[in-house]
Design a protein around this motif. Sequence first.
Motif, mmCIF file in Angstrom:
data_model
loop_
_atom_site.group_PDB
_atom_site.id
_atom_site.type_symbol
_atom_site.label_atom_id
_atom_site.label_comp_id
_atom_site.label_asym_id
_atom_site.label_seq_id
_atom_site.Cartn_x
_atom_site.Cartn_y
_atom_site.Cartn_z
ATOM 1 N N VAL A 1 5.053 8.467 -4.795
ATOM 2 C CA VAL A 1 6.323 8.616 -4.096
ATOM 3 C C VAL A 1 6.037 9.403 -2.824
ATOM 4 O O VAL A 1 5.439 10.484 -2.867
ATOM 5 N N TRP A 2 6.466 8.831 -1.701
ATOM 6 C CA TRP A 2 6.247 9.418 -0.376
ATOM 7 C C TRP A 2 7.584 9.667 0.288
ATOM 8 O O TRP A 2 8.573 8.988 -0.021
ATOM 9 N N ILE A 3 7.595 10.586 1.247
ATOM 10 C CA ILE A 3 8.854 10.843 1.959
ATOM 11 C C ILE A 3 9.262 9.643 2.793
ATOM 12 O O ILE A 3 10.437 9.437 3.060
ATOM 13 N N SER A 4 8.261 8.823 3.184
ATOM 14 C CA SER A 4 8.554 7.629 3.974
ATOM 15 C C SER A 4 7.345 6.695 3.942
ATOM 16 O O SER A 4 6.233 7.110 3.598
ATOM 17 N N GLU A 5 7.571 5.460 4.324
ATOM 18 C CA GLU A 5 6.470 4.509 4.427
ATOM 19 C C GLU A 5 5.484 4.961 5.503
ATOM 20 O O GLU A 5 4.269 4.812 5.351
ATOM 21 N N ALA A 6 5.991 5.552 6.563
ATOM 22 C CA ALA A 6 5.119 6.045 7.646
ATOM 23 C C ALA A 6 4.188 7.141 7.141
ATOM 24 O O ALA A 6 3.011 7.184 7.520
ATOM 25 N N ALA A 7 4.680 8.024 6.284
ATOM 26 C CA ALA A 7 3.834 9.091 5.731
ATOM 27 C C ALA A 7 2.705 8.498 4.898
ATOM 28 O O ALA A 7 1.555 8.956 4.963
ATOM 29 N N HIS A 8 3.011 7.461 4.125
ATOM 30 C CA HIS A 8 1.973 6.784 3.345
ATOM 31 C C HIS A 8 0.942 6.135 4.271
ATOM 32 O O HIS A 8 -0.262 6.282 4.092
ATOM 33 N N ARG A 9 1.418 5.449 5.266
ATOM 34 C CA ARG A 9 0.541 4.779 6.227
ATOM 35 C C ARG A 9 -0.351 5.801 6.932
ATOM 36 O O ARG A 9 -1.546 5.591 7.100
ATOM 37 N N ASP A 10 0.232 6.935 7.325
ATOM 38 C CA ASP A 10 -0.544 7.981 7.994
ATOM 39 C C ASP A 10 -1.634 8.536 7.082
ATOM 40 O O ASP A 10 -2.743 8.826 7.538
ATOM 41 N N ALA A 11 -1.329 8.687 5.799
ATOM 42 C CA ALA A 11 -2.323 9.211 4.856
ATOM 43 C C ALA A 11 -3.535 8.288 4.771
ATOM 44 O O ALA A 11 -4.667 8.757 4.617
ATOM 45 N N LEU A 12 -3.318 6.995 4.890
ATOM 46 C CA LEU A 12 -4.420 6.038 4.797
ATOM 47 C C LEU A 12 -5.330 6.063 6.018
ATOM 48 O O LEU A 12 -6.430 5.517 5.973
ATOM 49 N N THR A 13 -4.896 6.716 7.086
ATOM 50 C CA THR A 13 -5.741 6.816 8.278
ATOM 51 C C THR A 13 -6.588 8.089 8.282
ATOM 52 O O THR A 13 -7.474 8.231 9.126
ATOM 53 N N ASP A 14 -6.338 9.003 7.343
ATOM 54 C CA ASP A 14 -7.097 10.250 7.251
ATOM 55 C C ASP A 14 -8.541 9.947 6.844
ATOM 56 O O ASP A 14 -8.784 9.233 5.872
ATOM 57 N N GLU A 15 -9.489 10.484 7.595
ATOM 58 C CA GLU A 15 -10.906 10.182 7.343
ATOM 59 C C GLU A 15 -11.370 10.635 5.959
ATOM 60 O O GLU A 15 -12.150 9.959 5.308
ATOM 61 N N ALA A 16 -10.896 11.785 5.495
ATOM 62 C CA ALA A 16 -11.290 12.266 4.167
ATOM 63 C C ALA A 16 -10.754 11.344 3.073
ATOM 64 O O ALA A 16 -11.458 11.031 2.106
ATOM 65 N N VAL A 17 -9.534 10.886 3.238
ATOM 66 C CA VAL A 17 -8.943 9.956 2.267
ATOM 67 C C VAL A 17 -9.696 8.629 2.305
ATOM 68 O O VAL A 17 -10.015 8.050 1.260
ATOM 69 N N LYS A 18 -10.016 8.143 3.499
ATOM 70 C CA LYS A 18 -10.772 6.884 3.608
ATOM 71 C C LYS A 18 -12.127 7.007 2.910
ATOM 72 O O LYS A 18 -12.570 6.066 2.258
ATOM 73 N N ALA A 19 -12.775 8.148 3.016
ATOM 74 C CA ALA A 19 -14.078 8.353 2.375
ATOM 75 C C ALA A 19 -13.946 8.295 0.854
ATOM 76 O O ALA A 19 -14.782 7.685 0.168
ATOM 77 N N VAL A 20 -12.889 8.899 0.318
ATOM 78 C CA VAL A 20 -12.664 8.854 -1.130
ATOM 79 C C VAL A 20 -12.415 7.412 -1.571
ATOM 80 O O VAL A 20 -12.967 6.946 -2.576
ATOM 81 N N LEU A 21 -11.609 6.691 -0.812
ATOM 82 C CA LEU A 21 -11.308 5.306 -1.172
ATOM 83 C C LEU A 21 -12.559 4.431 -1.112
ATOM 84 O O LEU A 21 -12.791 3.589 -1.991
ATOM 85 N N ARG A 22 -13.405 4.630 -0.103
ATOM 86 C CA ARG A 22 -14.667 3.862 -0.014
ATOM 87 C C ARG A 22 -15.563 4.152 -1.208
ATOM 88 O O ARG A 22 -16.253 3.262 -1.706
ATOM 89 N N GLN A 23 -15.550 5.384 -1.673
ATOM 90 C CA GLN A 23 -16.361 5.767 -2.823
ATOM 91 C C GLN A 23 -15.889 5.033 -4.088
ATOM 92 O O GLN A 23 -16.698 4.645 -4.925
#
Length: 98
Positions: free
Chosen positions: A53-75
């Motif tokens: 659950v996110w405050i907005s779709e934009a907040a979710h989209r922004d989280a997916l652009t975070d480099e640390a989050v992208k690294a976890v997802l690639r792992q």
Amino acid sequence: MYGLIGRMTARTGQRDALTAILMERVALGMPGCLSYVVAHDPADADAIRVTEVWISEAAHRDALTDEAVKAVLRQGLPLIATFEDATVTTPVGGLGIG
């Protein structure tokens, strides 16, 4: 609010490892995320469900652009056998989300 409910299947025997990687994402902090729950499916030894659950779709989209989050997802990607389309929801309230 913006919600997602997803289901993925880990490669055989990799569910615990994939779960640990998904939980790393939580440890990174996710601005705008009100709830992120990783759950094992008791009917399938390799399946994982994630409810967000996110405050907005934009907040979710922004989280997916975070480099640390992208690294976890690639792992985690090599441990995923299948990934079903997530169901988008519009949360209206509940315990812990207002």
